[in-house]
Design a protein around this motif. Structure first.
Motif, PDB file in Angstrom:
ATOM      1  N   ARG A  95       0.854  -1.191   0.040  1.00 23.77           N
ATOM      2  CA  ARG A  95      -0.101   0.153   0.059  1.00 23.77           C
ATOM      3  C   ARG A  95       1.127   1.345  -0.090  1.00 23.77           C
ATOM      4  O   ARG A  95       0.669   2.210  -0.671  1.00 23.77           O
ATOM      5  N   ARG A  96       2.209   1.336   0.946  1.00 18.16           N
ATOM      6  CA  ARG A  96       2.785   2.435   0.780  1.00 18.16           C
ATOM      7  C   ARG A  96       3.703   2.736  -0.336  1.00 18.16           C
ATOM      8  O   ARG A  96       3.664   3.716  -0.942  1.00 18.16           O
TER       9      ARG A  96
ATOM     10  N   ARG B  73       2.332   1.797  -3.480  1.00 19.11           N
ATOM     11  CA  ARG B  73       1.533   2.087  -4.551  1.00 19.11           C
ATOM     12  C   ARG B  73       1.028   3.738  -4.201  1.00 19.11           C
ATOM     13  O   ARG B  73       1.069   4.521  -5.164  1.00 19.11           O
ATOM     14  N   ASP B  74       1.040   4.128  -2.918  1.00 15.75           N
ATOM     15  CA  ASP B  74       0.540   5.303  -2.673  1.00 15.75           C
ATOM     16  C   ASP B  74       1.653   6.368  -3.021  1.00 15.75           C
ATOM     17  O   ASP B  74       1.341   7.411  -3.445  1.00 15.75           O
TER      18      ASP B  74
ATOM     19  N   ARG C 188       1.460   6.799  -6.588  1.00 15.52           N
ATOM     20  CA  ARG C 188       0.482   7.653  -7.062  1.00 15.52           C
ATOM     21  C   ARG C 188       0.923   9.133  -6.839  1.00 15.52           C
ATOM     22  O   ARG C 188       0.294   9.948  -7.386  1.00 15.52           O
TER      23      ARG C 188
END
Length: 107
Positions: free
Chosen positions: A97-98, A100-101, A104
């Motif tokens: 998640r980190r 990916r963020d 982004r």
């Protein structure tokens, strides 16, 4: 000798998602302890490993999971949004998640 007829069986009510027959694209049945399918657990296990060089991970995806790398990343991205995956492997899911963020944020 025949069994006595007690009339129609009682209606069990609406089926839960766990009780429904999976469709052809549903993948393996979920494990009752974690709620994740064997395929989902295999995705997380593959993602936990370190890779020796370029192409090694993609080769493992094809050989071990029998899917293309593109499909692997599609499944993985959906999986990291699943709370069951977070309960199963919080370190890996939070790391993904980190990453990916961060990606982004650069766009």
């Amino acid at each position: 000798m025949t069994a006595p007829d007690h009339g129609p069986a009682p209606d069990p009510g609406p089926a839960s998602d766990a009780d429904r027959e999976p469709g052809p694209d549903a993948g393996p049945a979920p494990d009752r302890t974690s709620g994740l399918s064997a395929r989902d657990r295999a995705l997380l296990a593959l993602e936990r490993r370190s890779w020796s060089g370029p192409g090694a991970k993609e080769r493992a995806v094809r050989e071990e999971l029998g899917i293309s790398p593109v499909r692997y990343y599609q499944l993985l991205n959906a999986l990291i949004e699943d709370e069951r995956a977070l309960r199963e492997d919080p370190v890996t899911v939070n790391r993904l998640r980190r990453v990916r963020d961060t990606k982004r944020g650069r766009r």
